[in-house]
Design a protein around this motif. Structure first.
Motif, mmCIF file in Angstrom:
data_model
loop_
_atom_site.group_PDB
_atom_site.id
_atom_site.type_symbol
_atom_site.label_atom_id
_atom_site.label_comp_id
_atom_site.label_asym_id
_atom_site.label_seq_id
_atom_site.Cartn_x
_atom_site.Cartn_y
_atom_site.Cartn_z
ATOM 1 N N VAL A 110 -22.466 -81.067 41.344
ATOM 2 C CA VAL A 110 -22.508 -80.115 42.528
ATOM 3 C C VAL A 110 -21.253 -80.166 43.133
ATOM 4 O O VAL A 110 -21.075 -81.174 43.613
ATOM 5 C CB VAL A 110 -24.021 -80.289 43.127
ATOM 6 N N GLY A 111 -21.100 -78.992 43.492
ATOM 7 C CA GLY A 111 -19.830 -79.068 44.413
ATOM 8 C C GLY A 111 -18.300 -78.925 43.392
ATOM 9 O O GLY A 111 -17.258 -78.602 43.977
ATOM 10 N N ASP A 112 -18.687 -79.030 42.063
ATOM 11 C CA ASP A 112 -17.557 -78.919 41.082
ATOM 12 C C ASP A 112 -17.453 -77.149 40.661
ATOM 13 O O ASP A 112 -18.253 -76.488 40.919
ATOM 14 C CB ASP A 112 -17.788 -79.567 39.849
ATOM 15 N N TRP A 113 -16.372 -76.910 40.038
ATOM 16 C CA TRP A 113 -16.334 -75.603 39.464
ATOM 17 C C TRP A 113 -16.208 -75.824 38.048
ATOM 18 O O TRP A 113 -15.884 -77.060 37.373
ATOM 19 C CB TRP A 113 -15.304 -74.877 39.730
ATOM 20 N N ASN A 114 -16.670 -75.132 37.281
ATOM 21 C CA ASN A 114 -16.643 -74.992 35.756
ATOM 22 C C ASN A 114 -16.311 -73.973 34.933
ATOM 23 O O ASN A 114 -15.859 -72.802 35.784
ATOM 24 C CB ASN A 114 -18.079 -75.518 35.161
ATOM 25 N N ARG A 115 -16.159 -73.735 33.565
ATOM 26 C CA ARG A 115 -15.691 -72.588 32.925
ATOM 27 C C ARG A 115 -17.022 -71.715 32.738
ATOM 28 O O ARG A 115 -17.759 -71.826 31.858
ATOM 29 C CB ARG A 115 -15.328 -73.111 31.463
ATOM 30 N N GLU A 116 -16.593 -70.443 33.403
ATOM 31 C CA GLU A 116 -17.860 -69.419 33.165
ATOM 32 C C GLU A 116 -17.488 -68.841 32.181
ATOM 33 O O GLU A 116 -16.448 -67.959 31.926
ATOM 34 C CB GLU A 116 -17.926 -68.766 34.483
ATOM 35 N N HIS A 117 -18.317 -68.142 30.937
ATOM 36 C CA HIS A 117 -18.098 -67.261 30.117
ATOM 37 C C HIS A 117 -18.788 -65.907 30.585
ATOM 38 O O HIS A 117 -19.827 -65.839 30.725
ATOM 39 C CB HIS A 117 -18.652 -67.802 28.682
ATOM 40 N N VAL A 118 -17.914 -65.027 31.163
ATOM 41 C CA VAL A 118 -18.401 -63.825 31.991
ATOM 42 C C VAL A 118 -19.185 -63.117 30.590
ATOM 43 O O VAL A 118 -20.181 -62.406 30.572
ATOM 44 C CB VAL A 118 -17.344 -62.819 32.204
ATOM 45 N N TRP A 119 -18.591 -63.013 29.284
ATOM 46 C CA TRP A 119 -19.391 -62.457 28.125
ATOM 47 C C TRP A 119 -20.178 -63.710 27.704
ATOM 48 O O TRP A 119 -19.605 -64.673 27.216
ATOM 49 C CB TRP A 119 -18.557 -61.838 26.791
ATOM 50 N N ALA A 120 -21.421 -63.896 28.173
ATOM 51 C CA ALA A 120 -22.241 -65.092 27.815
ATOM 52 C C ALA A 120 -22.217 -65.477 26.201
ATOM 53 O O ALA A 120 -22.331 -64.667 25.473
ATOM 54 C CB ALA A 120 -23.721 -64.784 28.022
ATOM 55 N N HIS A 137 -9.358 -64.307 28.569
ATOM 56 C CA HIS A 137 -9.701 -62.982 29.297
ATOM 57 C C HIS A 137 -10.831 -62.656 29.716
ATOM 58 O O HIS A 137 -11.254 -61.774 30.409
ATOM 59 C CB HIS A 137 -9.051 -61.813 28.391
ATOM 60 N N HIS A 138 -11.858 -63.555 29.511
ATOM 61 C CA HIS A 138 -13.196 -63.524 30.015
ATOM 62 C C HIS A 138 -13.781 -64.948 30.600
ATOM 63 O O HIS A 138 -14.749 -65.093 30.870
ATOM 64 C CB HIS A 138 -14.169 -63.160 29.001
ATOM 65 N N LEU A 139 -12.693 -65.919 30.688
ATOM 66 C CA LEU A 139 -13.167 -67.297 31.353
ATOM 67 C C LEU A 139 -12.676 -67.135 32.663
ATOM 68 O O LEU A 139 -11.448 -66.998 32.792
ATOM 69 C CB LEU A 139 -12.605 -68.236 30.097
ATOM 70 N N ARG A 140 -13.444 -67.662 33.435
ATOM 71 C CA ARG A 140 -12.972 -67.725 34.898
ATOM 72 C C ARG A 140 -13.653 -69.191 35.438
ATOM 73 O O ARG A 140 -14.725 -69.440 35.186
ATOM 74 C CB ARG A 140 -13.516 -66.564 35.644
ATOM 75 N N PRO A 141 -12.988 -69.719 36.346
ATOM 76 C CA PRO A 141 -13.675 -70.834 37.082
ATOM 77 C C PRO A 141 -14.823 -70.403 37.979
ATOM 78 O O PRO A 141 -14.546 -69.213 38.907
ATOM 79 C CB PRO A 141 -12.610 -71.516 37.985
ATOM 80 N N ALA A 142 -15.894 -71.218 38.231
ATOM 81 C CA ALA A 142 -16.839 -70.738 38.705
ATOM 82 C C ALA A 142 -17.728 -71.981 39.150
ATOM 83 O O ALA A 142 -17.891 -72.699 38.661
ATOM 84 C CB ALA A 142 -18.099 -69.509 38.050
ATOM 85 N N ASP A 143 -18.381 -71.481 40.627
ATOM 86 C CA ASP A 143 -19.101 -72.918 41.050
ATOM 87 C C ASP A 143 -20.456 -73.050 40.116
ATOM 88 O O ASP A 143 -20.789 -72.337 39.752
ATOM 89 C CB ASP A 143 -19.686 -72.476 42.534
ATOM 90 N N VAL A 144 -20.595 -74.441 40.041
ATOM 91 C CA VAL A 144 -21.372 -75.013 38.956
ATOM 92 C C VAL A 144 -22.832 -74.410 39.227
ATOM 93 O O VAL A 144 -23.463 -73.757 38.233
ATOM 94 C CB VAL A 144 -21.411 -76.519 38.948
ATOM 95 N N GLN A 145 -23.275 -74.265 40.246
ATOM 96 C CA GLN A 145 -24.787 -73.914 40.483
ATOM 97 C C GLN A 145 -24.825 -72.323 40.557
ATOM 98 O O GLN A 145 -25.671 -71.841 39.904
ATOM 99 C CB GLN A 145 -25.097 -74.323 41.879
#
Length: 267
Positions: A110-120, A137-145
């Protein structure tokens, strides 16, 4: 003009005015993105310029399929470069929330960021394989929660407010990003649909108008993604990110950032 003529003219004008008031004007469709030109049109995109529909999609697929691939571990450090906060070199900007967070807070707590796959990942089952699973091109940092709340949902409008991501909404089967990220999400999803056509080791990824795609290699909702592409044109941040991925990491580009009008030209 005589007094009688003036009187008749006023009666006619009043009648016309009353008729016009009762008219319902047709709904005006969203204006398609204006055609753009880039420094890459005569080189990188030369075989795509002037085409539309499946011909344009096929040409772009050939162009952008020539790319360098990185490992999933390497994505951590790459995102620290591609998504660096322009106003704070020690931070990254998080997708969906717009929060600026320390690069050091990468992880799963909690409080970290991780690797978001925009195309799941589950929409086609590519996981974290070098290719679609590590495509910047579809990976972005996002808040874990926030990332967990989005899960593998399709994209659509509506739902309840997302805690930690003001302006974002979700319901049982869809996720709506904040306005500043809508176009980014649309162009990332449609990049994936052009890049991965099933002629390599991975599934043929395609957009559709469903929000119940589960594990099939489709992502929706296409009609909404097209609206978002029009509503939220590429920002300076998005354009800079595209350039960094091209110059430093993958050597390929997201054509819909360079030419957002190509979304309508294909779909």
């Amino acid at each position: 003009m005589s007094v009688a003529q003036i009187g008749r003219w006023k009666v006619w004008a009043a009648t016309v005015s009353a008729v016009l008031v009762g008219l319902t004007l047709p709904t005006v469709a969203a204006t398609p993105a204006s055609a753009t030109t880039t420094a890459y049109d005569s080189t990188y995109y030369k075989n795509a310029i002037g085409k539309t529909g499946t011909s344009l999609k096929s040409s772009l697929h050939t162009i952008i399929s020539s790319q360098s691939k990185i490992s999933y571990d390497a994505v951590w450090n790459a995102l620290k470069v591609t998504d660096q906060d322009p106003n704070n070199s020690g931070n990254v900007i998080l997708l969906y929330s717009g929060t600026s967070r320390s690069k050091a807070l990468s992880g799963g707590d909690v409080g970290d960021w991780n690797r978001e796959h925009v195309w799941a990942q589950s929409h086609g089952g590519f996981g974290t394989s070098a290719g679609p699973g590590t495509d910047l091109h579809h990976l972005r940092p996002a808040d874990v929660q926030v990332n967990s709340i989005r899960g593998n949902k399709d994209f659509d409008n509506g739902g309840s407010a997302v805690s930690g991501a003001p302006g974002s909404y979700t319901d049982s089967n869809s996720f709506e990003p904040r306005n500043a990220d809508k176009g980014d999400v649309a162009r990332m999803i449609l990049y994936m649909a052009v890049r991965y056509e099933g002629d390599d080791a991975w599934a043929d990824l395609e957009p559709n108008d469903s929000v119940s795609n589960g594990s099939v290699p489709y992502h929706g909702r296409l009609s909404i993604l097209k609206q978002w592409n029009e509503q939220d044109p590429p920002s300076a941040f998005e354009e800079a990110r595209n350039q960094i991925i091209y110059d430093i990491y993958q050597k390929n580009r997201n054509p819909f950032i360079d030419h957002p009008e190509w979304v309508e030209a294909i779909w």
